[in-house]
Motif scaffolding. Structure first.
Motif, short mmCIF file in Angstrom:
data_model
loop_
_atom_site.label_atom_id
_atom_site.label_comp_id
_atom_site.label_asym_id
_atom_site.label_seq_id
_atom_site.Cartn_x
_atom_site.Cartn_y
_atom_site.Cartn_z
N LYS A 48 -134.10 -9.55 -12.80
CA LYS A 48 -135.52 -9.85 -12.98
C LYS A 48 -136.25 -9.98 -11.65
O LYS A 48 -137.48 -9.86 -11.61
N TYR A 49 -135.53 -10.21 -10.58
CA TYR A 49 -136.19 -10.11 -9.27
C TYR A 49 -136.71 -8.68 -9.10
O TYR A 49 -137.86 -8.45 -8.72
N ALA A 50 -135.81 -7.74 -9.39
CA ALA A 50 -136.17 -6.32 -9.25
C ALA A 50 -137.29 -5.96 -10.22
O ALA A 50 -138.22 -5.21 -9.86
N MET A 51 -137.20 -6.47 -11.43
CA MET A 51 -138.21 -6.12 -12.43
C MET A 51 -139.60 -6.61 -12.00
O MET A 51 -140.61 -5.91 -12.19
N VAL A 52 -139.65 -7.81 -11.44
CA VAL A 52 -140.94 -8.31 -10.94
C VAL A 52 -141.44 -7.41 -9.81
O VAL A 52 -142.61 -7.00 -9.78
N GLY A 53 -140.54 -7.08 -8.89
CA GLY A 53 -140.93 -6.25 -7.75
C GLY A 53 -141.39 -4.87 -8.17
O GLY A 53 -142.41 -4.36 -7.68
N ILE A 54 -140.65 -4.28 -9.09
CA ILE A 54 -141.01 -2.94 -9.57
C ILE A 54 -142.36 -3.00 -10.28
O ILE A 54 -143.24 -2.17 -10.06
N GLY A 55 -142.51 -4.02 -11.14
CA GLY A 55 -143.78 -4.15 -11.87
C GLY A 55 -144.95 -4.35 -10.92
O GLY A 55 -146.02 -3.74 -11.08
N PHE A 56 -144.74 -5.18 -9.91
CA PHE A 56 -145.78 -5.45 -8.91
C PHE A 56 -146.22 -4.15 -8.23
O PHE A 56 -147.41 -3.83 -8.15
N ASP A 57 -145.22 -3.37 -7.77
CA ASP A 57 -145.57 -2.15 -7.04
C ASP A 57 -146.08 -1.05 -7.96
O ASP A 57 -146.87 -0.20 -7.54
#
Lengths: 437, 389
Positions: A96-105
């Motif tokens: 979910k760290y990655a999911m937040v980052g991907i969603g943000f970008d």
């Protein structure tokens, strides 16, 4: 499962020094925003990739993207980013760290600006992406996939740990050599991307500060062995920030000196994190539930304090290397030798360095219970916990609780259920503590 | 007693038997004094085992079999394939293994390795560190790791592994890979001579046989499928490529084919990844093995240095899929992604978009390996096949 009626979800801190972390975090994102405005290099980076000092020596402003995801969790605003990543086709079970980052970008790429309402002004647009294989696979796969949203130069490095049971001293040489080469290739990439040459003397100096920082931090945490415990885990999950995100900066060193002084004073005056300390607990595995750190305060209301933790634990200081050693070899040796030291200790004990750490911390900090966090989206830190518990139980029958939730996604968390579990766990701890007397 | 000797009715029938009863031949060989070495994933250097007269045996799971014992040792958020492998081992289904080798392919396998070693206590246990990067230094490191592993295996086998023996093993495995490519090529025809389900069964069978016996099995399957009576024309059936990781049972392929499509190509760990590329037979054999496994194996766990732009990066990582699609005249692709397989999950949107960009319709499935919901999947696959038609 998300609770509708939440009030305060962040934890109330015990120490004054821990209270100084939030402004540091704000400043981290502000620095990156200023760098972006001035056209200076900015790198997305993965914490504990061992390249922190290299970035500082080259005046590259890092953005620690996992930290940002944790920040959105603590602010309870992670969901729109996760939902966006899901809409892009990424599985809900991914980190979910990655999911937040991907969603943000993904949102930034779509709208051309930082997502509205992003905490601390959001993550500035990076000029490079620096992935690594340290700790887990998502830490290079995440940045690889960000190419969907930005054509930004990317470089990933291996961070190799000697984790084979057949590791021998002879193998150390080629591990250190490979790690050194990986750092060298990283420096080549940074020099090419920024047009700036590495100042090796400066790197050496920054590493000196880093080593001293680790030492002071380590010493400070030894003070937590005292009864009553002067600092709980919820403070740790703030206080680890300078060591992981500002390593090599004077500010980080000063922070731990201050923390050390405060803890010393507390120990001298028998000031505990909880007023009437009844139970001492170990945070024995898993990253914290950033969305609801207030659960620690619930433990405190029952007289229980987490005295120490395996997650983000300060690395044991190593003997300083000679001044004639190249700084990249110094960095590489640090990676390999830390792991070898832990393995050597395990060989004398239970055989597994991760379990040995748990056994040591249970004993040294006089703990009578252990909690592990099974975070649904974090395989790297959650897998193996059952096994660790099984192994620990062969040595000491300490009560253990598995908290089921996530590092970021509050939808995987039930406060009512968790509190019921905590109540039962503390009862078990009470019985166990009595049996020891 | 049913033995593999009396199940040699023909190539495909034998392959089917072995794919269902995977320990059959290994147990026979063990009773004759051979050592059987289990391995996970595609990164174990099979040539080492063969050169030392050890029998490599790929550890696989059991689709459809409920997890009974693994829950007590491995969390439910682990890759369900990995959990199934452990469950089988805890049920003594792998009690014929003399040792196990775990290459560091991914986080899931890494965690499994120490758990397996602790509870199952194999005579030989080795965790092989495989780098994720593909810089020149990564190959050098991997070669050093392989050299250390080679030494360990020599001690276990009680004999030296000479370059000559290793080269012979390389040639034998390369021959088998070439035969599998020949067999796979029989799917290029308008009416494929072998179905996806049959090919998968053959693949699974080859992975539980010693290399010298693989050869005969594959040859017999080739001969059989070339000579059997022609099928009705498949020309109207959509030609599907399956992308994923560990599919080790034919049910999924069968379901796709029962839905009106022909599975004509795959990019699977239990498929083309195992045989598409061989080991260079010239030069230093350990170096050649390092190059083959780290560079030529197309698993998303290995990071490929980006050539620059995203477009170039995607082409660098996935253009081989376009080549597969063109060579095998593929009309559509199904991504069968096992939940919690992180590296595959991260790549899936890029693979989907890339395949669509070259004009292929894509069905993206995330499943839990067990195929417990196969009827739901069937509905989706049928709709997909109808859409292509």
């Amino acid at each position: 499962m998300a609770e509708q009626q939440k009030t305060k979800t962040t934890a109330t801190k015990s120490t004054k020094t821990a209270g100084k972390v939030r402004p540091i975090v704000k400043k981290m994102y502000l620095r990156a925003q200023e760098a972006a405005a001035e056209g200076r290099p900015i790198a997305y980076g993965m914490v504990a990739s061992q390249y922190e000092e290299i970035l500082r020596a080259m005046d590259i402003t890092p953005i620690w993207t996992e930290n940002y995801a944790a920040l959105t969790a603590a602010k309870q605003v992670a969901e729109p980013y996760i939902t966006k990543a899901e809409a892009e086709g990424f599985s809900n079970v991914l980190c979910k760290y990655a999911m937040v980052g991907i969603g943000f970008d993904a949102i930034r790429a779509e709208t051309g600006k930082i997502p509205e309402g992003a905490p601390d002004g959001g993550m500035a647009q990076p000029t490079m992406l620096l992935g690594s294989s340290a700790v887990c696979d998502p830490r290079f796969k995440w940045y690889q996939t960000l190419g969907r949203y930005m054509d930004t130069p990317i470089h990933c490095i291996d961070v190799v740990y000697p984790n084979s049971n057949h590791f021998t001293l002879e193998m150390r040489d080629y591990y250190v050599k490979y790690q050194t080469e990986q750092f060298k290739e990283l420096v080549n990439f940074l020099e090419k991307t920024t047009g700036t040459k590495m100042d090796w003397e400066r790197l050496d100096h920054i590493m000196d500060i880093a080593d001293e920082t680790i030492q002071v931090w380590w010493d400070a945490y030894q003070l937590r062995k005292a009864t009553p415990c002067p600092m709980p885990s919820q403070d740790h999950f703030s206080c680890m920030v300078p060591a992981y995100y500002l390593l090599g900066e004077q500010e980080a060193l000063d922070f731990y000196r201050e923390l050390h002084d405060e803890l010393k004073e507390r120990v001298d005056n028998k000031v505990g994190a909880v007023e009437n300390e009844k139970y001492r607990l170990l945070w024995g595995g898993g990253l914290p539930p950033w969305h609801t750190l207030s659960i620690f305060n619930y433990f405190e209301s029952l007289g229980a304090v987490f005295t120490i933790e395996t997650s983000y634990h300060p690395p044991e200081p190593l003997e300083p290397m000679g001044k004639d050693v190249h700084p990249l070899k110094r960095l590489s040796s640090r990676v390999v030798d830390r792991a070898m030291k832990a393995q050597a200790r395990a060989k004398e004990g239970c055989g597994d360095s991760r379990v040995q750490q748990i056994l040591d911390l249970l004993k040294e900090y006089n703990n009578v219970g252990m909690m592990m966090h099974q975070a649904r989206s974090c395989r790297a830190m959650s897998l193996g916990q059952i096994h660790f518990k099984n192994m620990v139980q062969e040595h000491i029958k300490v009560p253990t609780m598995f908290m089921e939730s996530d590092i970021v996604d509050v939808r995987d968390y039930s406060e009512a259920q968790t509190k019921m579990q905590v109540d039962a766990f503390v009862d078990a701890v009470e019985s166990y503590a009595q049996s020891l007397n | 007693m049913v033995t593999s000797e009396n199940t040699k009715m023909n190539g495909l029938e034998r392959a089917k038997q072995l794919s269902k009863n995977r320990g059959l031949r290994a147990k026979e060989l063990r009773s004759q004094g051979r050592k059987i070495i289990g391995y996970l994933c595609s990164y174990a250097p099979l040539e080492f085992f063969t050169a030392l007269d050890l029998v490599p045996h790929r550890i696989m799971g059991s689709v459809g079999e409920p997890i009974i014992k693994a829950d007590a040792y491995l969390e439910p958020i682990a890759c369900p394939f990995v959990r199934s492998c452990l469950d089988k081992a805890l049920k003594d289904d792998y009690d014929f293994l003399d040792g196990v080798v775990f290459p560091h392919s991914c986080d899931n396998v890494q965690h499994l390795s120490s758990i397996w070693n602790y509870y199952l206590k194999p005579e030989l246990y080795y965790f092989l560190n495989v780098p994720h990067m593909t810089e020149p230094s990564s190959f050098e490191f991997f070669k050093s790791e392989l050299t250390a592993f080679k030494k360990y295996l020599e001690d276990f086998a009680g004999k030296e592994l000479t370059d000559q023996a290793l080269l012979e093993a390389i040639k034998l495995h390369n021959k088998n890979r070439a035969l599998l490519r020949e067999l796979n090529a029989l799917r290029k025809q308008d009416t494929p001579l072998i179905s996806g389900a049959e090919l998968l069964q053959t693949m699974v069978a080859t992975m539980v046989l010693p290399a010298d016996e693989e050869t005969g099995l594959i040859e017999s399957v080739i001969e059989e499928v070339k000579n059997r009576p022609p099928k009705d024309s498949d020309e109207d059936r959509p030609r599907i490529m399956i992308y994923g990781c560990e599919i080790d049972s034919p049910e999924f392929m069968q379901m796709v084919e029962d839905s009106g499509a022909s599975v004509v190509m795959d990019d699977l760990c239990t498929g083309t990844r195992g045989y598409w590329e061989g080991v260079d037979e010239t030069g230093d054999p350990v170096e050649a093995i390092a190059n083959r496994y780290l560079d030529k194996l197309r698993c998303p766990r290995t990071y490929r240095v980006s050539p620059g732009t995203h477009e170039a990066d995607i082409a660098n990582r996935f253009e081989y899929l376009k080549e597969y699609a063109e060579e095998f005249d593929v009309n559509g692709a199904i991504l069968y992604i096992i939940r919690y397989c992180d590296t595959q999950e991260f790549d899936a949107p890029d693979v989907r978009d890339y395949l669509q960009s070259i004009g292929l319709p894509v069905l993206h499935i995330e499943d839990d390996y067990t195929l417990a919901g196969i009827e739901g999947l069937r509905t989706r696959v049928q709709a997909f096949v109808e859409m292509i038609v």
